[in-house]
Write a protein that holds these residues in place. Structure first.
Motif, PDB file in Angstrom:
ATOM      1  N   LYS A   1       0.485  -1.398   0.172  1.00 40.14           N
ATOM      2  CA  LYS A   1      -0.440   0.162  -0.133  1.00 40.14           C
ATOM      3  C   LYS A   1       0.797   1.471   0.099  1.00 40.14           C
ATOM      4  CE  LYS A   1      -3.734   2.292   2.386  1.00 40.14           C
ATOM      5  NZ  LYS A   1      -4.731   2.371   3.754  1.00 40.14           N
TER       6      LYS A   1
ATOM      7  N   LYS B   1      -3.326   1.241  -3.776  1.00 35.85           N
ATOM      8  CA  LYS B   1      -4.095   2.007  -2.870  1.00 35.85           C
ATOM      9  C   LYS B   1      -4.734   1.252  -1.772  1.00 35.85           C
ATOM     10  CE  LYS B   1      -6.936   5.640  -2.743  1.00 35.85           C
ATOM     11  NZ  LYS B   1      -6.919   6.986  -2.756  1.00 35.85           N
ATOM     12  N   ASP B   2      -4.443   0.104  -2.407  1.00 40.15           N
ATOM     13  CA  ASP B   2      -4.834  -0.836  -0.936  1.00 40.15           C
ATOM     14  C   ASP B   2      -4.813  -2.632  -0.939  1.00 40.15           C
ATOM     15  OD1 ASP B   2      -5.434  -2.045   1.242  1.00 40.15           O
ATOM     16  OD2 ASP B   2      -7.334  -1.146   1.927  1.00 40.15           O
ATOM     17  N   ILE B   3      -4.501  -2.814  -0.045  1.00 41.25           N
ATOM     18  CA  ILE B   3      -4.486  -4.848  -0.474  1.00 41.25           C
ATOM     19  C   ILE B   3      -4.882  -5.660   0.062  1.00 41.25           C
ATOM     20  CG2 ILE B   3      -1.720  -4.425   0.202  1.00 41.25           C
ATOM     21  CD1 ILE B   3      -1.289  -6.721  -2.092  1.00 41.25           C
ATOM     22  N   ASN B   4      -5.859  -6.743  -0.211  1.00 45.30           N
ATOM     23  CA  ASN B   4      -6.005  -7.695   0.644  1.00 45.30           C
ATOM     24  C   ASN B   4      -4.942  -8.722   0.774  1.00 45.30           C
ATOM     25  OD1 ASN B   4      -7.660  -8.475  -1.356  1.00 45.30           O
ATOM     26  ND2 ASN B   4      -9.489  -6.610  -0.122  1.00 45.30           N
TER      27      ASN B   4
ATOM     28  N   ARG C   1      -7.091  -9.490  -3.461  1.00 39.25           N
ATOM     29  CA  ARG C   1      -7.760  -8.074  -4.921  1.00 39.25           C
ATOM     30  C   ARG C   1      -5.989  -7.463  -4.023  1.00 39.25           C
ATOM     31  NH1 ARG C   1     -11.242  -8.395  -8.645  1.00 39.25           N
ATOM     32  NH2 ARG C   1     -12.878  -9.779  -7.745  1.00 39.25           N
TER      33      ARG C   1
ATOM     34  N   PHE D   1      -5.925  -2.954  -4.572  1.00 37.51           N
ATOM     35  CA  PHE D   1      -6.819  -1.788  -5.458  1.00 37.51           C
ATOM     36  C   PHE D   1      -5.993  -0.726  -6.371  1.00 37.51           C
ATOM     37  CE2 PHE D   1      -9.286  -4.424  -2.385  1.00 37.51           C
ATOM     38  CZ  PHE D   1     -10.749  -4.091  -3.158  1.00 37.51           C
TER      39      PHE D   1
ATOM     40  N   VAL E   1     -10.239   4.007  -9.783  1.00 38.67           N
ATOM     41  CA  VAL E   1      -9.491   3.119  -9.683  1.00 38.67           C
ATOM     42  C   VAL E   1      -9.566   1.829 -10.006  1.00 38.67           C
ATOM     43  CG1 VAL E   1      -9.762   1.387  -7.203  1.00 38.67           C
ATOM     44  CG2 VAL E   1      -9.584   4.128  -6.964  1.00 38.67           C
ATOM     45  N   GLU E   2      -8.987   0.957  -9.610  1.00 44.64           N
ATOM     46  CA  GLU E   2      -9.045  -0.348 -10.737  1.00 44.64           C
ATOM     47  C   GLU E   2      -9.207  -0.856  -9.134  1.00 44.64           C
ATOM     48  OE1 GLU E   2      -6.941  -1.475 -13.919  1.00 44.64           O
ATOM     49  OE2 GLU E   2      -7.444   1.085 -14.990  1.00 44.64           O
ATOM     50  N   SER E   3      -9.987  -2.245  -9.633  1.00 51.56           N
ATOM     51  CA  SER E   3      -9.770  -3.937  -8.069  1.00 51.56           C
ATOM     52  C   SER E   3      -8.858  -5.079  -9.714  1.00 51.56           C
ATOM     53  CB  SER E   3     -11.002  -4.191  -7.757  1.00 51.56           C
ATOM     54  OG  SER E   3     -11.169  -5.583  -7.261  1.00 51.56           O
TER      55      SER E   3
END
Length: 354
Positions: free
Chosen positions: A244, A258-261, A264, A266, A275-277
């Motif tokens: 991130k 933007k973020d990560i889990n 996925r 982002f 923003v793309e996933s």
């Protein structure tokens, strides 16, 4: 013609019918539905953690122990007649197991009934496999947590340490999942487990919290007392090279992570700021390159916005003119932004959510 009278030879009572020469009540009394095959049931109790074991399997809860015993019940007792239900209760500290059996021992008995049986329980005090592994410090499995070409972030460390705290506070199976030793090494962590199955379960739980690629290797480390070979397994968990706040390049386009889990990532497209996933797959990760870490991105402030031109000033008061598509609504005067210089381009990185 005189009426035929049936008399039970045991109780002497008159009866309408006999079953193998006995009245139904006496037949039931002298023909139980359960016959013990074993004089007693042997259970093990771990002196270290208190878990209960039966025939080599250790149970974390009373329900698990009952399931183990229920599966083996036909080796403990023999059933007669038609059995509808069997209830089991084990009182290990009192040394007994109680069976409540619903059924009927003979088809000529009209109604189903219940019988209770008590089977002695013998307790053997020992040490379960997990605790024995801790006592002997047998490094049966190692879980190595690393990130590709970078250090673990504090966020990633917190996720890992949070799971370690969670498993350490658990009873029963938590004793298996919790490693007996944790070492913070250069670039990540090494976790030492007493059993391979515990390491696998820990890796599985961690995979629900973060994404990583797993490499499993094994090596022979000796033989046990029975002559069987002993192996040590290493699970190398490799997190992606980006996290991130980093800026990456994918298919000739620049993106802010933007973020990560665990499934996925982002991404903010730094050309159109959409923003793309994206699903985290090896094929995707292999096509990305990290352009800048979050800590490497310079900070600046927007001083003017004119149509598709944005003017940004860095910490040295130098102003840059940057062509930005769809700048309206994305950048505003006095917004703080990141400034990234790459391959002759100036890329503006939003530092706030829209």
């Amino acid at each position: 013609m005189s009426e035929r009278v049936l008399v039970c030879p045991i109780c002497g009572r008159r009866t309408e019918r006999l079953i193998d020469g006995l009245c139904p009540d006496c037949y039931v009394k002298h023909h139980p539905m359960v016959e013990q095959k074993k004089a007693e049931l042997t259970l093990k109790i771990c002196k270290k953690c208190g878990r209960l074991g039966y025939k080599g399997s250790w149970s974390d809860t009373e329900e698990e122990l009952l399931d183990q015993v229920r599966k083996d019940l036909t080796h403990i007792v023999k059933f007669r007649g038609e059995i509808r239900d069997v209830g089991i209760k084990i009182y290990p500290r009192q040394g007994s197991m109680q069976l409540t059996v619903t059924g009927k021992v003979h088809p000529e008995i009209q109604q189903f009934y219940q019988e209770e049986y008590e089977i002695p329980v013998k307790m053997e005090y020992t040490i379960c496999d997990a605790c024995l592994g801790r006592v002997s410090k047998a490094k049966r499995a190692i879980v190595q947590v690393r990130a590709s070409n970078r250090e673990l972030t504090q966020r990633e460390k917190n996720i890992l340490l949070g799971l370690l705290e969670q498993t350490a506070s658990m009873k029963g199976k938590g004793a298996d999942l919790s490693p007996w030793q944790v070492k913070e090494e250069s670039g990540g962590f090494d976790l030492y487990f007493s059993t391979i199955s515990a390491a696998k379960e820990f890796v599985n739980k961690l995979s629900h919290k973060m994404y990583f690629d797993t490499l499993e290797t094994g090596k022979k480390v000796g033989v046990d007392s029975s002559g069987q070979e002993k192996f040590q397994v290493t699970f190398r968990l490799l997190l992606p090279g980006f996290t991130k706040g980093d800026v990456i390049k994918y298919r000739d386009r620049y993106y802010l992570v933007k973020d990560i889990n665990s499934k996925r990532v982002f991404l903010l497209d730094l050309d159109n700021y959409v923003v793309e996933s994206v699903v985290l797959l090896k094929s995707f990760i292999s096509q990305t390159s990290t352009i800048a870490r979050a800590s490497e991105i310079q900070r600046g402030i927007i001083v003017a916005v004119e149509n598709e031109k944005v003017y940004v000033m860095d910490k040295d008061y130098k102003v840059y003119e940057v062509d930005v598509k769809k700048s309206k609504g994305i950048f505003r005067i006095e917004d703080k932004v990141g400034i990234l210089f790459h391959e002759g381009k100036i890329i503006l990185v939003p530092l706030h959510d829209k």
